[in-house]
Write a protein that holds these residues in place. Structure first.
Motif, PDB file in Angstrom:
ATOM      1  N   PHE A   1      68.611 -34.021 -49.791  1.00  0.00           N
ATOM      2  CA  PHE A   1      69.195 -35.038 -48.655  1.00  0.00           C
ATOM      3  C   PHE A   1      68.548 -36.071 -50.339  1.00  0.00           C
ATOM      4  O   PHE A   1      69.710 -37.188 -49.928  1.00  0.00           O
ATOM      5  CB  PHE A   1      67.135 -35.219 -48.074  1.00  0.00           C
ATOM      6  CG  PHE A   1      67.413 -36.206 -48.007  1.00  0.00           C
ATOM      7  CD1 PHE A   1      67.831 -36.578 -46.875  1.00  0.00           C
ATOM      8  CD2 PHE A   1      66.370 -37.641 -48.056  1.00  0.00           C
ATOM      9  CE1 PHE A   1      68.084 -38.286 -45.711  1.00  0.00           C
ATOM     10  CE2 PHE A   1      65.978 -38.541 -47.371  1.00  0.00           C
ATOM     11  CZ  PHE A   1      66.688 -38.588 -46.589  1.00  0.00           C
ATOM     12  N   LEU A   2      68.260 -36.746 -51.528  1.00  0.00           N
ATOM     13  CA  LEU A   2      68.078 -37.581 -52.387  1.00  0.00           C
ATOM     14  C   LEU A   2      69.945 -37.414 -52.772  1.00  0.00           C
ATOM     15  O   LEU A   2      70.397 -38.773 -52.683  1.00  0.00           O
ATOM     16  CB  LEU A   2      67.280 -37.329 -53.386  1.00  0.00           C
ATOM     17  CG  LEU A   2      66.123 -37.263 -52.762  1.00  0.00           C
ATOM     18  CD1 LEU A   2      64.342 -37.098 -53.846  1.00  0.00           C
ATOM     19  CD2 LEU A   2      65.469 -38.942 -52.333  1.00  0.00           C
ATOM     20  N   VAL A   3      70.477 -36.387 -52.696  1.00  0.00           N
ATOM     21  CA  VAL A   3      71.786 -36.680 -53.614  1.00  0.00           C
ATOM     22  C   VAL A   3      72.641 -37.209 -52.793  1.00  0.00           C
ATOM     23  O   VAL A   3      73.800 -37.424 -53.391  1.00  0.00           O
ATOM     24  CB  VAL A   3      72.025 -35.171 -53.805  1.00  0.00           C
ATOM     25  CG1 VAL A   3      73.716 -35.325 -54.166  1.00  0.00           C
ATOM     26  CG2 VAL A   3      71.461 -34.873 -55.258  1.00  0.00           C
ATOM     27  N   VAL A   4      72.957 -36.807 -51.676  1.00  0.00           N
ATOM     28  CA  VAL A   4      73.474 -37.150 -50.425  1.00  0.00           C
ATOM     29  C   VAL A   4      73.396 -38.733 -50.275  1.00  0.00           C
ATOM     30  O   VAL A   4      74.279 -39.368 -49.689  1.00  0.00           O
ATOM     31  CB  VAL A   4      73.178 -36.133 -49.189  1.00  0.00           C
ATOM     32  CG1 VAL A   4      74.014 -36.834 -47.998  1.00  0.00           C
ATOM     33  CG2 VAL A   4      73.702 -34.985 -48.992  1.00  0.00           C
ATOM     34  N   ALA A   5      71.902 -38.867 -49.837  1.00  0.00           N
ATOM     35  CA  ALA A   5      71.266 -40.554 -49.376  1.00  0.00           C
ATOM     36  C   ALA A   5      71.799 -41.363 -50.988  1.00  0.00           C
ATOM     37  O   ALA A   5      72.715 -42.533 -50.842  1.00  0.00           O
ATOM     38  CB  ALA A   5      70.501 -40.163 -49.947  1.00  0.00           C
ATOM     39  N   LEU A   6      71.569 -40.592 -52.310  1.00  0.00           N
ATOM     40  CA  LEU A   6      73.006 -41.211 -53.580  1.00  0.00           C
ATOM     41  C   LEU A   6      73.741 -41.814 -53.378  1.00  0.00           C
ATOM     42  O   LEU A   6      74.481 -42.932 -53.685  1.00  0.00           O
ATOM     43  CB  LEU A   6      71.864 -41.338 -54.686  1.00  0.00           C
ATOM     44  CG  LEU A   6      72.892 -41.323 -55.967  1.00  0.00           C
ATOM     45  CD1 LEU A   6      71.613 -42.737 -56.424  1.00  0.00           C
ATOM     46  CD2 LEU A   6      72.066 -40.249 -57.320  1.00  0.00           C
ATOM     47  N   ALA A   7      74.241 -40.618 -52.907  1.00  0.00           N
ATOM     48  CA  ALA A   7      76.345 -40.498 -52.766  1.00  0.00           C
ATOM     49  C   ALA A   7      76.840 -41.801 -52.314  1.00  0.00           C
ATOM     50  O   ALA A   7      77.724 -42.128 -51.953  1.00  0.00           O
ATOM     51  CB  ALA A   7      76.780 -39.381 -52.521  1.00  0.00           C
ATOM     52  N   VAL A   8      75.726 -42.384 -50.839  1.00  0.00           N
ATOM     53  CA  VAL A   8      76.193 -42.813 -49.850  1.00  0.00           C
ATOM     54  C   VAL A   8      76.148 -44.222 -49.676  1.00  0.00           C
ATOM     55  O   VAL A   8      76.308 -44.995 -49.502  1.00  0.00           O
ATOM     56  CB  VAL A   8      75.312 -42.670 -48.179  1.00  0.00           C
ATOM     57  CG1 VAL A   8      75.414 -43.378 -47.401  1.00  0.00           C
ATOM     58  CG2 VAL A   8      75.915 -41.010 -47.027  1.00  0.00           C
ATOM     59  N   VAL A   9      75.285 -44.569 -50.820  1.00  0.00           N
ATOM     60  CA  VAL A   9      75.341 -45.578 -51.617  1.00  0.00           C
ATOM     61  C   VAL A   9      75.999 -45.779 -52.563  1.00  0.00           C
ATOM     62  O   VAL A   9      76.798 -46.520 -52.738  1.00  0.00           O
ATOM     63  CB  VAL A   9      73.266 -45.641 -52.278  1.00  0.00           C
ATOM     64  CG1 VAL A   9      73.218 -47.206 -52.763  1.00  0.00           C
ATOM     65  CG2 VAL A   9      72.591 -45.651 -50.985  1.00  0.00           C
ATOM     66  N   VAL A  10      75.983 -45.438 -53.787  1.00  0.00           N
ATOM     67  CA  VAL A  10      77.515 -45.269 -54.062  1.00  0.00           C
ATOM     68  C   VAL A  10      78.807 -45.279 -53.524  1.00  0.00           C
ATOM     69  O   VAL A  10      78.943 -46.175 -54.054  1.00  0.00           O
ATOM     70  CB  VAL A  10      77.146 -44.320 -55.426  1.00  0.00           C
ATOM     71  CG1 VAL A  10      78.805 -44.436 -56.675  1.00  0.00           C
ATOM     72  CG2 VAL A  10      75.856 -43.881 -56.399  1.00  0.00           C
ATOM     73  N   GLY A  11      78.585 -44.526 -53.067  1.00  0.00           N
ATOM     74  CA  GLY A  11      80.085 -45.792 -51.633  1.00  0.00           C
ATOM     75  C   GLY A  11      79.874 -46.320 -51.398  1.00  0.00           C
ATOM     76  O   GLY A  11      81.658 -47.038 -50.577  1.00  0.00           O
TER      77      GLY A  11
END
Length: 129
Positions: free
Chosen positions: A6-16
């Motif tokens: 969940f944290l990896v996906v959330a980080l990817a969404v924020v960076v995107g």
């Protein structure tokens, strides 16, 4: 493990999202190009440069120091004004030397026909108290 994903996906969404906002994926388009910083306090074009003008002169910073064009313009203007003042000083000094030479070799008093009397006339007897 689920929390990690969940944290990896959330980080990817924020960076995107940040990348799209910076690159221009939106209604406003990309961020505008920043205008290069220019000389804020140029030397006055309508009067001679004074000491305060030189003391207040600030050059904008560039990638490797100062903008060479701004510095070159300011230095060439200062050089031209200094050359002009040096020429004026030389003219005045030569005129002063000529005047001193003329006064040293000329007559001590002007001729009598050109002299203006500076003496007061003597009072008349009827004007005395």
């Amino acid at each position: 493990m689920v929390m990690f994903l969940f944290l990896v996906v959330a980080l990817a969404v924020v960076v995107g999202a940040v990348t799209l906002a910076v690159v221009g994926g939106g209604d406003n388009g990309p961020l505008p190009e920043a205008a290069p910083e220019r000389l804020r306090d140029p030397l006055p074009p309508d009067r001679p440069v004074g000491r305060a003008d030189v003391e207040n002169l600030r050059f904008p910073l560039a990638a490797r120091g100062y903008r060479m064009a701004d510095v070159d313009d300011a230095l060439s203007r200062l050089g031209a004004e200094l050359a002009e003042r040096d020429a004026r000083i030389a003219d005045l000094e030569s005129a002063l030397a000529g005047a001193r030479t003329a006064s040293a070799h000329g007559p001590a008093h002007p001729p009598a026909e050109n002299r203006v009397p500076m003496d007061k006339p003597a009072p008349r007897p009827e004007e005395r108290p």
